[in-house]
Design a protein around this motif. Structure first.
Motif, PDB file in Angstrom:
ATOM      1  N   LYS A 524     -11.207  50.781  35.565  1.00  0.00           N
ATOM      2  CA  LYS A 524     -11.862  49.809  36.445  1.00  0.00           C
ATOM      3  C   LYS A 524     -13.123  49.239  35.789  1.00  0.00           C
ATOM      4  CE  LYS A 524     -13.798  49.309  41.094  1.00  0.00           C
ATOM      5  NZ  LYS A 524     -12.954  48.152  41.409  1.00  0.00           N
ATOM      6  N   PHE A 525     -13.886  50.114  35.074  1.00  0.00           N
ATOM      7  CA  PHE A 525     -15.183  49.710  34.553  1.00  0.00           C
ATOM      8  C   PHE A 525     -15.164  49.568  33.032  1.00  0.00           C
ATOM      9  CE2 PHE A 525     -16.606  50.281  38.674  1.00  0.00           C
ATOM     10  CZ  PHE A 525     -16.392  51.590  39.138  1.00  0.00           C
ATOM     11  N   GLU A 531     -22.146  52.856  30.419  1.00  0.00           N
ATOM     12  CA  GLU A 531     -23.133  53.673  29.706  1.00  0.00           C
ATOM     13  C   GLU A 531     -24.546  53.133  29.949  1.00  0.00           C
ATOM     14  OE1 GLU A 531     -22.833  56.536  28.062  1.00  0.00           O
ATOM     15  OE2 GLU A 531     -20.752  56.509  28.804  1.00  0.00           O
ATOM     16  N   VAL A 532     -24.690  51.816  29.912  1.00  0.00           N
ATOM     17  CA  VAL A 532     -25.997  51.217  30.195  1.00  0.00           C
ATOM     18  C   VAL A 532     -26.403  51.490  31.633  1.00  0.00           C
ATOM     19  CG1 VAL A 532     -27.260  49.034  30.382  1.00  0.00           C
ATOM     20  CG2 VAL A 532     -25.727  49.421  28.448  1.00  0.00           C
ATOM     21  N   LYS A 534     -25.665  54.117  33.447  1.00  0.00           N
ATOM     22  CA  LYS A 534     -26.142  55.508  33.549  1.00  0.00           C
ATOM     23  C   LYS A 534     -27.582  55.619  33.030  1.00  0.00           C
ATOM     24  CE  LYS A 534     -22.834  57.789  31.455  1.00  0.00           C
ATOM     25  NZ  LYS A 534     -22.036  58.951  30.975  1.00  0.00           N
ATOM     26  N   GLN A 535     -27.914  54.853  31.981  1.00  0.00           N
ATOM     27  CA  GLN A 535     -29.295  54.857  31.483  1.00  0.00           C
ATOM     28  C   GLN A 535     -30.262  54.334  32.544  1.00  0.00           C
ATOM     29  OE1 GLN A 535     -29.527  52.701  27.775  1.00  0.00           O
ATOM     30  NE2 GLN A 535     -27.703  53.726  26.944  1.00  0.00           N
ATOM     31  N   VAL A 536     -29.828  53.280  33.252  1.00  0.00           N
ATOM     32  CA  VAL A 536     -30.658  52.729  34.337  1.00  0.00           C
ATOM     33  C   VAL A 536     -30.883  53.774  35.416  1.00  0.00           C
ATOM     34  CG1 VAL A 536     -30.734  51.014  36.191  1.00  0.00           C
ATOM     35  CG2 VAL A 536     -29.984  50.338  33.907  1.00  0.00           C
ATOM     36  N   MET A 537     -29.829  54.514  35.782  1.00  0.00           N
ATOM     37  CA  MET A 537     -29.954  55.553  36.809  1.00  0.00           C
ATOM     38  C   MET A 537     -30.891  56.677  36.362  1.00  0.00           C
ATOM     39  SD  MET A 537     -28.171  54.699  39.481  1.00  0.00           S
ATOM     40  CE  MET A 537     -28.868  53.078  39.136  1.00  0.00           C
ATOM     41  N   GLU A 538     -30.804  57.061  35.079  1.00  0.00           N
ATOM     42  CA  GLU A 538     -31.680  58.113  34.559  1.00  0.00           C
ATOM     43  C   GLU A 538     -33.133  57.674  34.587  1.00  0.00           C
ATOM     44  OE1 GLU A 538     -30.201  58.885  30.693  1.00  0.00           O
ATOM     45  OE2 GLU A 538     -28.378  59.905  31.379  1.00  0.00           O
ATOM     46  N   GLU A 539     -33.408  56.414  34.255  1.00  0.00           N
ATOM     47  CA  GLU A 539     -34.785  55.924  34.272  1.00  0.00           C
ATOM     48  C   GLU A 539     -35.348  55.871  35.680  1.00  0.00           C
ATOM     49  OE1 GLU A 539     -34.359  53.037  30.333  1.00  0.00           O
ATOM     50  OE2 GLU A 539     -34.718  52.181  32.329  1.00  0.00           O
TER      51      GLU A 539
END
Length: 542
Positions: A524-525, A531-532, A534-539
């Motif tokens: 779907k994605f 991956e980008v 997930k980086q936004v969520m971590e930040e």
């Protein structure tokens, strides 16, 4: 003496010839070319916009006819012939804006009419005997049977009892089962009158009028450009035409100001040449005085001749007079620059005001969707913010991020057309209900694509439910065929949907949502976008 005369004549010729050729270039080529460009823009480009706005009114009638005829409750009322319910709810559910023409023909299972309802002052018999209405109703039922619902739902223009209407027509069907036979036909229309034109005129700078085909057209107004759009009924018969006039006064003002500036510039150059020659001849000095007076008068500061007289009497040195003319020109230039700066500030203020109105309009559209689907309160704004952060990480351009922001806010705008009983259903959706829900991407595309401002946004909205492996909707495209912005919104949309309460389940935690979405990477994605994300969520957690 002969040398002086030769020098004077040579100087005058050298000053005049370049100005003469420049004058011919400006008057014969530059200014006419500018006029043609402006005229072409207002006759071609603005006509396209006008046609689009008029077409949007027809499309609105078509959509409204569909919304109020493909309706299970009304369908059931026709099945049991509950005419009181039909008449009561028909008027109550139509939008607030005036529909001067509204007809319902009820038919039985054999498509034979058994009742007819109209809220017009016309005789029902006279309407039924109208051949155009009869042919239109029969064609609607035939098209439904042969080519399907989308072709059966129409919009156009029709002339009834010497009145011209823009109309939308649709068969009455059960939205839960399109295979059921039609129970009737709904026709709604708006008379082309001042109210109809007023709605269009709110979008254009020049008032629009309508002239019937059997009436004499108004003459062309002097100083105006005329734009015409012919109107035909669905059989191709001419009914009249929309006419709009554009005032050329602004163009003439620009032309006059430019021409005046050019004349002043020529006078200044010519005066400079004459001043250079004055040192060799007292005769030339006397002639320069006349040119100087003319220059001062052209600068609009010497309407009485008093200032020029003071210069002539008190400033004997010709070079001092040149200096004074230059000072006057410099002052004039500074004043022009001050005017331009003030205009720049007003334009900047206007831009900020228009931007705020644009953003408020988008928020209003989003709030309409949220009023229908209460569980998505704040959903569009959260999706937009996440999508923009992903776009920034990916390094897309500023304009692309702006499109991403607006597309995120409007990605579910098509749900305005989806019935509320489906949007807010607490149980599992049936297959037919899910198919209706899937239509919201196409509805959103059609709503946004009618406006030039949102044409690119419309494509992003259309494809935001497409999957990388081609299993999505509405077209089943895959991979690089899906716009980058649509793939970004797809990730943000699913994450927010999983982490918020819905009628059929409670919200997942962020960790649970990421684990669920991880399983659909490559299906779907898009892998890089995820991956980008997930980086936004971590930040955000830091």
């Amino acid at each position: 003496m002969n040398f002086k005369r030769f020098y004077i004549i040579s100087t005058v010729i050298l000053c005049i010839l370049p100005m003469f050729f420049m004058f011919l270039y400006v008057v014969k080529i530059l200014i006419p070319g500018y006029e043609r460009a402006i005229t072409n823009y207002h006759l071609v480009e603005t006509q396209k916009n006008l046609e689009k706005i008029i077409g949007k009114n027809l499309e609105d009638l078509k959509i409204t006819a569909r919304d109020y005829s493909v309706w299970s409750d009304m369908y059931e009322a026709f099945q049991i012939r509950d005419l009181e319910y039909i008449k009561r709810n028909y008027s109550g559910y139509l939008p607030d804006e005036p529909y001067n023409l509204s007809l319902i023909l009820a038919v039985d299972l054999n498509k034979n009419p058994f009742d007819f309802y109209s809220d017009q002052p016309y005789s029902v018999d006279s309407l039924l005997q109208n051949k155009e209405i009869e042919v239109l109703f029969k064609k609607t039922l035939e098209d439904l049977k042969i080519v399907g619902l989308d072709a059966a739902i129409k919009s156009g223009y029709i002339k009834l009892n010497n009145y011209i209407y823009a109309f939308g027509i649709s068969p009455i069907l059960d939205d839960r089962d399109f295979s059921k036979p039609p129970m009737g036909i709904l026709l709604i229309g708006r008379e082309i009158n001042e109210n109809f034109l007023g709605k269009i005129n709110s979008y254009i700078e020049s008032p629009l009028i309508f002239c019937n085909e059997d009436k004499e057209h108004p003459p062309l107004i002097k100083g105006f450009l005329k734009r015409e759009i012919p109107v035909f009924d669905i059989w191709g018969h001419p009914l009249g035409r929309f006419i709009s006039y554009f005032n050329l006064g602004v163009l003439r003002t620009i032309y006059r100001n430019f021409f005046l500036f050019f004349i002043i510039f020529c006078i200044f150059i010519f005066s400079s040449g004459v001043l250079f020659a004055i040192s060799f001849s007292s005769y030339f000095a006397r002639q320069f005085q006349n040119l100087e007076d003319f220059a001062l008068k052209s600068l609009s500061i010497n309407s009485t001749g008093r200032i020029s007289g003071i210069i002539a009497q008190n400033v004997k040195n010709p070079f001092e007079r040149v200096s004074m003319v230059i000072d006057i020109l410099s002052k004039e230039l500074r004043e022009k620059i001050a005017v331009l700066e003030a205009q720049r500030k007003r334009l900047l203020s206007l831009y900020e005001s228009e931007k705020r109105q644009f953003e408020d309009t988008i928020k209003m559209l989003v709030s309409i969707v949220e009023l229908k689907d209460l569980y998505t309160k704040g959903h569009a704004e959260r999706v937009s913010k996440i999508a923009v952060k992903i776009g920034e990480k990916l390094g897309i351009s500023l304009s692309a991020r702006e499109n991403l922001k607006i597309a995120g806010l409007l990605h579910d705008i098509g749900k305005i057309i989806i019935p509320e009983n489906i949007l807010n259903k607490t149980g599992k959706l049936s297959r037919d209900e899910y198919e209706i829900i899937k239509l919201h991407t196409a509805y959103g595309f059609h709503i946004l694509n009618e406006n030039q401002t949102f044409e690119h946004i419309a494509k992003i909205v259309l494809y935001h439910h497409e999957n990388i492996d081609g299993t999505g909707y509405p077209k089943g495209i895959k991979g690089e065929d899906i716009p980058l912005e649509s793939k970004i919104i797809s990730v943000a949309d699913v994450f927010d949907a999983l982490t918020t309460d819905r009628p059929y389940r409670k919200a997942y935690t962020k960790e649970e949502a990421l684990n669920i979405m991880e399983q659909d990477v490559g299906k779907k994605f898009d892998e890089k976008i995820f991956e980008v994300f997930k980086q936004v969520m971590e930040e955000e957690e830091r």
